[in-house]
Design a protein around this motif. Structure first.
Motif, PDB file in Angstrom:
ATOM      1  N   LEU A 222       0.868  -1.170   0.000  1.00 48.16           N
ATOM      2  CA  LEU A 222       0.000   0.000   0.000  1.00 48.16           C
ATOM      3  C   LEU A 222       0.910   1.226   0.000  1.00 48.16           C
ATOM      4  CD1 LEU A 222      -2.510  -1.199   2.763  1.00 48.16           C
ATOM      5  CD2 LEU A 222      -2.622  -1.607   0.290  1.00 48.16           C
ATOM      6  N   VAL A 223       0.821   2.059  -1.039  1.00 47.84           N
ATOM      7  CA  VAL A 223       1.757   3.172  -1.222  1.00 47.84           C
ATOM      8  C   VAL A 223       0.991   4.483  -1.286  1.00 47.84           C
ATOM      9  CG1 VAL A 223       3.689   4.064  -2.574  1.00 47.84           C
ATOM     10  CG2 VAL A 223       3.189   1.613  -2.596  1.00 47.84           C
ATOM     11  N   GLU A 224       1.467   5.478  -0.528  1.00 54.02           N
ATOM     12  CA  GLU A 224       0.839   6.787  -0.583  1.00 54.02           C
ATOM     13  C   GLU A 224       0.898   7.320  -2.018  1.00 54.02           C
ATOM     14  OE1 GLU A 224       0.710  10.952   1.965  1.00 54.02           O
ATOM     15  OE2 GLU A 224       1.927   9.251   2.671  1.00 54.02           O
ATOM     16  N   PHE A 325      -2.991   4.798  -1.829  1.00 57.90           N
ATOM     17  CA  PHE A 325      -3.919   5.371  -0.856  1.00 57.90           C
ATOM     18  C   PHE A 325      -3.629   6.854  -0.728  1.00 57.90           C
ATOM     19  CE2 PHE A 325      -0.255   4.101   1.740  1.00 57.90           C
ATOM     20  CZ  PHE A 325      -0.042   5.233   2.526  1.00 57.90           C
ATOM     21  N   GLU A 326      -4.601   7.589  -0.196  1.00 57.74           N
ATOM     22  CA  GLU A 326      -4.471   9.038  -0.057  1.00 57.74           C
ATOM     23  C   GLU A 326      -4.185   9.480   1.371  1.00 57.74           C
ATOM     24  OE1 GLU A 326      -4.407  11.237  -2.423  1.00 57.74           O
ATOM     25  OE2 GLU A 326      -5.126  10.085  -4.162  1.00 57.74           O
ATOM     26  N   THR A 327      -4.818   8.837   2.342  1.00 57.84           N
ATOM     27  CA  THR A 327      -4.718   9.279   3.732  1.00 57.84           C
ATOM     28  C   THR A 327      -4.335   8.118   4.639  1.00 57.84           C
ATOM     29  OG1 THR A 327      -7.038   8.773   4.267  1.00 57.84           O
ATOM     30  CG2 THR A 327      -6.554  10.959   3.312  1.00 57.84           C
ATOM     31  N   GLU A 328      -3.895   8.457   5.851  1.00 55.29           N
ATOM     32  CA  GLU A 328      -3.563   7.429   6.833  1.00 55.29           C
ATOM     33  C   GLU A 328      -4.767   6.559   7.150  1.00 55.29           C
ATOM     34  OE1 GLU A 328      -2.569   7.408  11.561  1.00 55.29           O
ATOM     35  OE2 GLU A 328      -1.358   8.773  10.334  1.00 55.29           O
ATOM     36  N   ASP A 329      -5.933   7.176   7.312  1.00 54.28           N
ATOM     37  CA  ASP A 329      -7.139   6.398   7.610  1.00 54.28           C
ATOM     38  C   ASP A 329      -7.459   5.426   6.480  1.00 54.28           C
ATOM     39  OD1 ASP A 329      -7.594   7.432  10.117  1.00 54.28           O
ATOM     40  OD2 ASP A 329      -9.021   8.951   9.446  1.00 54.28           O
ATOM     41  N   GLN A 330      -7.292   5.866   5.232  1.00 53.50           N
ATOM     42  CA  GLN A 330      -7.553   4.964   4.114  1.00 53.50           C
ATOM     43  C   GLN A 330      -6.538   3.821   4.083  1.00 53.50           C
ATOM     44  OE1 GLN A 330      -7.017   6.527   0.145  1.00 53.50           O
ATOM     45  NE2 GLN A 330      -8.275   4.933  -0.797  1.00 53.50           N
ATOM     46  N   ALA A 331      -5.286   4.122   4.383  1.00 60.23           N
ATOM     47  CA  ALA A 331      -4.264   3.075   4.418  1.00 60.23           C
ATOM     48  C   ALA A 331      -4.613   2.015   5.450  1.00 60.23           C
ATOM     49  CB  ALA A 331      -2.907   3.689   4.731  1.00 60.23           C
ATOM     50  N   LEU A 332      -5.056   2.446   6.621  1.00 64.28           N
ATOM     51  CA  LEU A 332      -5.389   1.496   7.680  1.00 64.28           C
ATOM     52  C   LEU A 332      -6.654   0.712   7.337  1.00 64.28           C
ATOM     53  CD1 LEU A 332      -4.506   3.763  10.709  1.00 64.28           C
ATOM     54  CD2 LEU A 332      -3.275   1.723   9.950  1.00 64.28           C
ATOM     55  N   GLN A 333      -7.608   1.379   6.686  1.00 64.75           N
ATOM     56  CA  GLN A 333      -8.804   0.652   6.252  1.00 64.75           C
ATOM     57  C   GLN A 333      -8.434  -0.436   5.251  1.00 64.75           C
ATOM     58  OE1 GLN A 333     -10.429   1.211   2.836  1.00 64.75           O
ATOM     59  NE2 GLN A 333     -11.531  -0.654   3.403  1.00 64.75           N
ATOM     60  N   LEU A 334      -7.569  -0.110   4.301  1.00 65.86           N
ATOM     61  CA  LEU A 334      -7.126  -1.108   3.328  1.00 65.86           C
ATOM     62  C   LEU A 334      -6.312  -2.211   3.990  1.00 65.86           C
ATOM     63  CD1 LEU A 334      -6.076   1.294   0.423  1.00 65.86           C
ATOM     64  CD2 LEU A 334      -7.948  -0.361   0.346  1.00 65.86           C
ATOM     65  N   ALA A 335      -5.468  -1.844   4.938  1.00 63.66           N
ATOM     66  CA  ALA A 335      -4.641  -2.840   5.618  1.00 63.66           C
ATOM     67  C   ALA A 335      -5.500  -3.895   6.302  1.00 63.66           C
ATOM     68  CB  ALA A 335      -3.733  -2.155   6.638  1.00 63.66           C
ATOM     69  N   ASN A 336      -6.633  -3.477   6.858  1.00 57.96           N
ATOM     70  CA  ASN A 336      -7.497  -4.388   7.611  1.00 57.96           C
ATOM     71  C   ASN A 336      -8.620  -4.985   6.774  1.00 57.96           C
ATOM     72  OD1 ASN A 336      -6.060  -3.994  10.011  1.00 57.96           O
ATOM     73  ND2 ASN A 336      -7.278  -2.206  10.574  1.00 57.96           N
ATOM     74  N   ALA A 337      -8.571  -4.808   5.453  1.00 61.35           N
ATOM     75  CA  ALA A 337      -9.694  -5.175   4.594  1.00 61.35           C
ATOM     76  C   ALA A 337      -9.599  -6.588   4.031  1.00 61.35           C
ATOM     77  CB  ALA A 337      -9.816  -4.171   3.451  1.00 61.35           C
TER      78      ALA A 337
END
Length: 410
Positions: A222-224, A325-337
C-alpha cells in the motif's frame, strides 16, 4: 543443548537436505533452517529453569499453588516451506515441557526433519518421545487429528486444512488445536519514509525471498499516492535485479517454486489479476532454465483494487499487489480489509504515526521501518483467519501445559 550443538555442526548438510526438497535458496536456508532451529532448541533449553509455578494470594489458612503439567501427546503438522525452522518452533517447547511429540512433515519436504529425529535420538532423547511420521495429509494427518490419544494438535498450513483439523477435534476427543494459517500481509509505505530506496529494497525481499513462499510475506503493498509511481519504479528495479536460479548456486538470490502445481497456481493468480484490472509491471511469467525446474520471475501487479482476488487471496508465491492510498485512515482501512491478520509493515519517519498504525492494524506482528526477521524472544501468531496460538517466545510454552491448582488446607 546437545541437540542445538548437533544441528549447528550439521548445518550445511541439513540445509542442503531441505533445499533439495523445497527449493529455498541456500544462503537463506542456512540461516532460516538449521540456524533458526539450533537457536530455538537452545532458547527453550535455557528457559527451562526460568519457568515456575505460582503461589496464589489466598487466605492465611490455605495454600493455593498453580502448577504446570505436561499435556501428554502433541501432534505437530508442519509445512514444506521451512520445515526445520517451523518444526523446531513446535518441537522444542513441547519437549521442554515434558511432552511426547508425533510430527508429520509435508509430503514434499520431510528429509531434514527425519534427520532431526535421528539427531535427537543420538543426543539422548528417549525412544518414542519424538516420532517423525511421513505420509499424506489425507491419511497420516487425518489419523493424528482423529486420534483419541493426541491431547494437543499444532499446525502450520492452509486455512482449509485448519478447518478440517478443528472438525476432527470435535469428532474425536476435543483436543486443543493451535493453527497458524498464513496471511495476506499489508506493507504500508508513507511519503515521509526516510529512505525510499531502502524501503523498496527491503519490501522487495519481504515478498520475493524464498519465491514468496513465506507465511508473513508482505504481499500487499500500500503506497501513498504522491510517491506511488516513484516507489514502484524503485521496487521494480530491485525486483528485476534479483537473480533467480538453482537454489544450490550460492549466487542465486531467489530459488525455486516448490512444485509445478504451485507454479501453475501462481501464474493463474497473475492471469486473474490482469482480468480484474491489474497491470503487470514486471515478471508475471515462468523462468526457463537449462536444468529445468519450477522458477518464476518476481512479479509486481499495480492497480489492484480492494475487491480483487489478488488483494484478498494468499498466493504463496512471488507475486506482489500494489494499491495506492491518499490518507492514513484509508491506508489502515485497506490494511485491515482482508480476513487475515498475520503480519504487516509500516514505513514512516513519524513516530506518532508509527504507534497509531501498530495500534490499529489487525495483525499479530507489525514491522516498522523494516520487514521480516525476529528472534525467539517475541511471539509469532495471527488473528482472524490467520489462526490462533503463538510460536516462539515463552508464550509458546502455554500451548504445551495444563494448569493444575493445588488447594491445601493448612
Amino acid at each position: 543443548m546437545r541437540i542445538a550443538e548437533r544441528i549447528e555442526a550439521e548445518a550445511l548438510e541439513l540445509a542442503v537436505l531441505g533445499v533439495r526438497d523445497n527449493g529455498t535458496e541456500l544462503n537463506m536456508a542456512l540461516k532460516a533452517e538449521p540456524g533458526s532451529a539450533a537457536g530455538t532448541f537452545r532458547y527453550y533449553a535455557e528457559a527451562l529453569d526460568k519457568v515456575a509455578g505460582e503461589v496464589a494470594p489466598t487466605a492465611a489458612d490455605v495454600l493455593g499453588l498453580v502448577q504446570r503439567a505436561p499435556v501428554g501427546v502433541v501432534a505437530a503438522i508442519v509445512p514444506w516451506n521451512f520445515p526445520l525452522m517451523i518444526g523446531a518452533w513446535k518441537l522444542a517447547p513441547a519437549l521442554a515441557m515434558g511432552n511426547s511429540v508425533v510430527l508429520k512433515p509435508a509430503e514434499s519436504a520431510s528429509l531434514s526433519l527425519l534427520r532431526l529425529a535421528e539427531i535427537c535420538a543420538d543426543c539422548g532423547l528417549p525412544d518414542g518421545v519424538l516420532n517423525v511420521v511421513t505420509g499424506s495429509g489425507a491419511q497420516t494427518g487425518a489419523a493424528l487429528a482423529e486420534h483419541m490419544d493426541v491431547d494437543v494438535m499444532v499446525f502450520t498450513g492452509s486455512g482449509a486444512t485448519g478447518r478440517r483439523l478443528l472438525e476432527a477435534s470435535a469428532r474425536s476427543n476435543l483436543k486443543r488445536c493451535y493453527l497458524e494459517l498464513g496471511g495476506k500481509s499489508p506493507n504500508i509505505v508513507f511519503a515521509d519514509a526516510r529512505d525510499l530506496d531502502h524501503a523498496a529494497k527491503v519490501s522487495a525481499m519481504g515478498i520475493f525471498r524464498n519465491s514468496g513462499q513465506v507465511c508473513v510475506a508482505g504481499s500487499r503493498l500500500l503506497v501513498e499516492a504522491s510517491i506511488h509511481d516513484e516507489f514502484v519504479e524503485r521496487l521494480k528495479a530491485h525486483a528485476e535485479a534479483l537473480k533467480v536460479g538453482d537454489p544450490l548456486d550460492l549466487s542465486s538470490q531467489i530459488g525455486a517454486v516448490n512444485s509445478e502445481g504451485q507454479l501453475a497456481a501462481n501464474l493463474a493468480h497473475v492471469v486473474k489479476a490482469v482480468a480484474e484490472g491489474g497491470e503487470v509491471v514486471c515478471g508475471g511469467d515462468r523462468i526457463l532454465t537449462e536444468t529445468g525446474g519450477s522458477y518464476m520471475a518476481p512479479t509486481i501487479v499495480t492497480g489492484v483494487r480492494q475487491q480483487a482476488s489478488l488483494f484478498q487471496k494468499e498466493v504463496f508465491g512471488p507475486v506482489l499487489s500494489v494499491t495506492p492510498f491518499e490518507t492514513e485512515d484509508q491506508a489502515l482501512q485497506l490494511a485491515n480489509a482482508t480476513d487475515y491478520g498475520l503480519a504487516a509493515g509500516v514505513w514512516t519517519a513519524d513516530l506518532s504515526r508509527a504507534h497509531r498504525c501498530v495500534a490499529r492494524i489487525r495483525a499479530g506482528v507489525v514491522h516498522v521501518n523494516t520487514y521480516g526477521g525476529a528472534d525467539n524472544t517475541v511471539p509469532l501468531g495471527g488473528v482472524g483467519q490467520s489462526g490462533n496460538g503463538h510460536d516462539k517466545s515463552l508464550h509458546a510454552l502455554d500451548k504445551y501445559v495444563d494448569l493444575k491448582t493445588a488447594w491445601i488446607q493448612l
